[in-house]
Scaffold this active site. Structure first.
Site: not given
Ligand SMILES: [Zn+2]
Ligand SMILES: [Zn+2]
Length: 534
Positions: A175, A348
């Site tokens: 990610d 994130h």
């Molecule tokens: Zn996502």
């Molecule tokens: Zn997510």
């Protein structure tokens, strides 16, 4: 629109099937889903759909993708409960196909063994995948940050990640969303001090807008409401539904008696109420934007109230959010955003968290995923710094990456793209509709009203033209003045049978008006004929 296909021999599996929210230039398009045409190449071979977590950008397209999958859908219980209403809404049959899995559980699909690893993110029960293949282990992180003090006490399984790293990992797919953020993202608990200040100073209602999937944010606010003796009302469809689901699954703890219905808010003094609302992005039909224009059945904003925007503004939504804030300010509410107090934290991981994962895994190959290209590039830079021996492979949508004895390389590119969906039903918005909308936005709308005697076909009075969104320039102004006369003259030459047929005369009016604007002003407004039969 996250979706990754992994294939080996005759078996393929899909990781996630997400939607994207449309950019403003896609007029009236509600959803953007991945073009699944490429899946036809794997027809009958896609043996499983594996979901990392319950965010829309990972599960929103499941109803559209499931018909291409022959086997089950695997995900955590929370993720699956986010999926079922979508399948019900689309009438997709999923009887017995949704299989709940737990962290550290392993499942076998053809030559693959898939192992689920708990990660921390802004939604409960998010998981990374370790996919054991004949060529080696592939780790797909899903979305993550490293929250060392998760609100539900469920920690990121860094131990297993390190173990896998020590045993050797073929490839890491990571990610990249916050790769360009330095430092650490922080824990969901980090918003508590900021909200404590709000709770201790607010004299009216506290209204908080956030994403309805942000269960941890809900938990922080419910706990503070308990501490400061406020009742909690969930306002807006998504908020109500997700809070119910989360409470039922035990991921949201609601002290007994704290929750009230939005219809009961007015029975309590304002300083005893906390409202958790949808609409943090200014979505016109969501709760907060309705409240802001005093168009909500139960919730009113008064001048002692405090409204907190506890979410990031998704790029493109700033204007809509700004308008909501203006309306709230006019009603006297105090507005608090993340820029003023720390009332939002991302889900994130930032650079240091990404570096930690890279250094634990030390993969042979690294593929940055999830993010804009510049963020993928930044994540690649971090990988080169952390593990110089790792080969970084940059991919774009549709690239086919092959791993074999010689290593990894891009060998093909399949068709990818987007399908635009209008409304909640599967109605694809074709080029034609989008062209109409573009004309409407670029060249405006002309409504031509013509009153016709149904027997004789004579005009009952002069046509009227109503124009909207048409730029004032001399050519168009002149045309708008002359158009009724021109249209009347044009209709006079049309046979009586055509004039007395409402369908035919409508089309004739449309063509005539379109032609006038195209020839005289080089414009293509959308023309809407209205025929009144007298
Ligand atoms: Zn996502
Ligand atoms: Zn997510």
């Amino acid at each position: 629109m996250n979706m990754m296909l992994v294939a080996c021999g005759d078996t393929a599996l899909l990781v996630d099937a997400g939607v994207m929210f449309p950019e403003p230039e896609l007029f009236g398009v509600d959803l953007v889903i991945p073009d699944v045409a490429a899946l036809d190449m794997y027809k009958g071979r896609i043996a499983a759909l594996i979901l990392t977590h319950g965010h829309e950008d990972h599960i929103g397209a499941v109803p559209y993708v499931l018909p291409h999958v022959t086997g089950p859908v695997y995900g955590s219980p929370f993720t699956l409960t986010m999926v079922t209403p979508k399948l019900d809404e689309h009438g997709v049959d999923y009887d017995g196909r949704l299989i709940a899995v737990a962290p550290r559980q392993r499942i076998e699909v053809g030559p693959f063994t898939i192992e689920f690893l708990r990660v921390t993110h802004s939604i409960p029960d998010a998981m990374a995948l370790a996919i054991h293949t004949p060529q080696g282990v592939i780790i797909h992180t899903g979305d993550f940050k490293i929250d060392q003090t998760p609100l539900d006490g469920q920690r990121f399984d860094l131990h297993r990640l390190a173990e896998l790293g020590a045993q050797g990992v073929l490839a890491l797919f990571g990610d990249s969303t916050n790769a360009d953020n330095p430092g650490f993202t922080g824990s969901d608990r980090d918003v508590i001090p900021g909200f404590e200040e709000v709770f201790s100073s607010a004299r009216g209602k506290i209204i908080v807008a956030s994403f309805s999937t942000s269960i941890y944010r809900m938990q922080v606010l419910v706990d503070l409401a308990d501490q400061f003796d406020r009742k909690v009302a969930f306002v807006g469809r998504g908020m109500v539904r997700n809070s119910e689901t989360a409470a039922r699954l035990g991921v949201l703890r609601l002290p007994p008696g704290i929750q009230i219905a939005d219809s009961d808010i007015r029975d309590y003094p304002a300083q005893d109420v906390l409202c958790l609302c949808t609409g943090s992005q200014g979505e016109p039909m969501a709760a907060l934007p309705r409240i802001a224009i005093d168009d909500h059945r139960y919730v009113k904003v008064d001048d002692e109230d405090v409204v907190v925007f506890s979410a990031r503004a998704i790029p493109g939504n700033e204007k809509a959010i700004g308008r909501v804030m203006n309306h709230l300010a006019k009603r006297g509410a105090e507005i608090i955003t993340d820029g003023m107090k720390h009332v939002h934290v991302s889900g994130h991981g930032s650079a240091e968290e990404l570096k930690l994962v890279l250094s634990l895994v030390q993969p042979r190959f690294f593929v940055p995923i999830h993010g804009e290209y510049r963020q993928l590039a930044q994540h690649a830079r971090l990988a080169r710094a952390v593990c110089p021996a790792t080969k970084v492979q940059m991919l774009e949508d549709g690239d086919v990456l092959r791993f074999d004895a010689d290593g990894a390389r891009v060998v093909d590119r399949v068709q990818t793209g987007r399908i635009l969906v209008d409304g909640t039903r599967m109605g694809e918005v074709g080029d034609e509709i989008l062209r109409d909308r573009r004309h409407l936005a670029g060249d405006g709308l002309v409504v031509a009203v013509v009153a016709i005697n149904g027997q004789t076909g004579e005009l009952a009075r002069a046509p009227e033209l109503i124009a909207r969104g048409i730029a004032t320039d001399p050519r168009q102004d002149e045309l708008l003045r002359e158009a009724p006369g021109l249209l009347e003259a044009a209709l006079a030459t049309v046979p009586r049978d055509e004039r007395t047929d409402p369908g035919l005369v409508k089309e004739r009016i449309r063509l005539e008006v379109q032609r006038m604007f195209r020839k005289r002003a080089n414009r293509r407004p959308l023309v809407l004929p209205v025929v009144l039969e007298m």
